[in-house]
Design a protein around this motif. Sequence first.
Motif, PDB file in Angstrom:
ATOM      1  N   LYS A 344      40.904  67.139  59.898  1.00  0.00           N
ATOM      2  CA  LYS A 344      40.539  65.800  59.427  1.00  0.00           C
ATOM      3  C   LYS A 344      41.599  65.200  58.504  1.00  0.00           C
ATOM      4  N   LYS A 345      42.290  66.070  57.802  1.00  0.00           N
ATOM      5  CA  LYS A 345      43.276  65.640  56.810  1.00  0.00           C
ATOM      6  C   LYS A 345      44.673  65.977  57.312  1.00  0.00           C
ATOM      7  N   THR A 346      45.622  65.066  57.132  1.00  0.00           N
ATOM      8  CA  THR A 346      46.980  65.272  57.637  1.00  0.00           C
ATOM      9  C   THR A 346      47.805  66.105  56.658  1.00  0.00           C
ATOM     10  N   TYR A 347      48.381  67.183  57.163  1.00  0.00           N
ATOM     11  CA  TYR A 347      49.314  68.005  56.401  1.00  0.00           C
ATOM     12  C   TYR A 347      50.692  67.849  57.035  1.00  0.00           C
ATOM     13  N   THR A 348      51.697  67.730  56.209  1.00  0.00           N
ATOM     14  CA  THR A 348      53.066  67.607  56.723  1.00  0.00           C
ATOM     15  C   THR A 348      53.936  68.788  56.331  1.00  0.00           C
ATOM     16  N   ASN A 349      53.430  69.595  55.426  1.00  0.00           N
ATOM     17  CA  ASN A 349      54.158  70.781  54.978  1.00  0.00           C
ATOM     18  C   ASN A 349      53.165  71.914  54.773  1.00  0.00           C
TER      19      ASN A 349
END
Length: 384
Positions: A344-349
């Motif tokens: 649901k939540k965007t992680y980029t690292n």
Amino acid sequence: MRLNLFTGCSAAIICLLVALHPGHLRAGTNAPDSTRWPVEKAAKWQTDHPWLVGCNFIPSTAINQLEMWQAETFDPVTIDRELGWAQQLGFNSVRVFLHPLAWQADTNGFISRVERFLQMADKHKIGAVFVLFDSCWNPVVKPGKQPEPLPHTHNSGWVQSPGAEIISDAGRLDQLKPFAQAVIGHFREDHRVDAWDLFNEPDNEGGGNYSALEPKNKLENSIRLLARAFTWAREVNPSQPLTSAVWTGDWSDRRRLSPMATLQLDESDIISFHNYGPLNDARKCVEALRRYHRPLLCTEYMARPQGSTFDPVLGYFHDQRIGAYNWGFVSGKTQTIYPWDSWKKTYTNEPPVWFHDIFQADGTPYRPAEVEYIHGLKHRVASR
């Protein structure tokens, strides 16, 4: 593999589930038979085994059960290396998921690969708890080449076993019997198999972004499948115990048990459970389940941001002689260093705190202090 629950269940479904419970069935139905292990036999199984400690194992090069077991992607080099790290850590058992589609595609080859896995594990003084069916994550399952991981997403390629095509059709459930009986029957006397976990979280709605793909009748057919799985397994008379882990609800009062949990607790030879909470939560689970007077296994735990950590939860399980299998081992294609909310939540690292897993892909510990803590229990763990 905790995520979500079925949020509701009609009165008709509840009546069906209650009716399906073995205590309400008669001869000639799909109910489990009456050969559940006596309490004394379960106690002897525990006496004959060391304290079981390990992880839910999949090699870092596999995204799901199919990629682990299909001939084209079976990776004995990585499996052997990572099982070696497990041995060094002090683990003596691993929980491993199978899949009927991998067996159907290549029945003899599949059995040979499971045998090879057991040979490698045994070389490292590690046994196995095999899981036959699983209700979590993607319900659309296809053999062959598996997808690449979605960036920074927890278990983005994990698949259900069976998929929606089968679990949606009660008339097709018996198609799974040959798989269950072939696998359990082949290894029914094998000392390298610690137990059979028949169905992982059978009342889990799946998780991820797959809700629109989940069959509306999944819950009632899952309880049908679990009941039959106990029957199928007992028909081949394995020397190892059968179990299916409870993972949600209140287990302290039998009147509050769901029909699924009632089936699991009434038919398991040894009791298994999941808990991803802090020590007090784990302790409450244990206190609720002690009344069954059977060996206990926690077959899923350890989610750092939720307070389920090796220190002190694993130490507690050791002191209580409760088998313990944390989720995850080597960071890889399952990407379970990311939390459930990565759907649901965007992680980029990389997340600030790993959710699961212990080692980097090169064998470097994520947290050396954790490895030291686990290794500190090693001298208290009997060898196989």
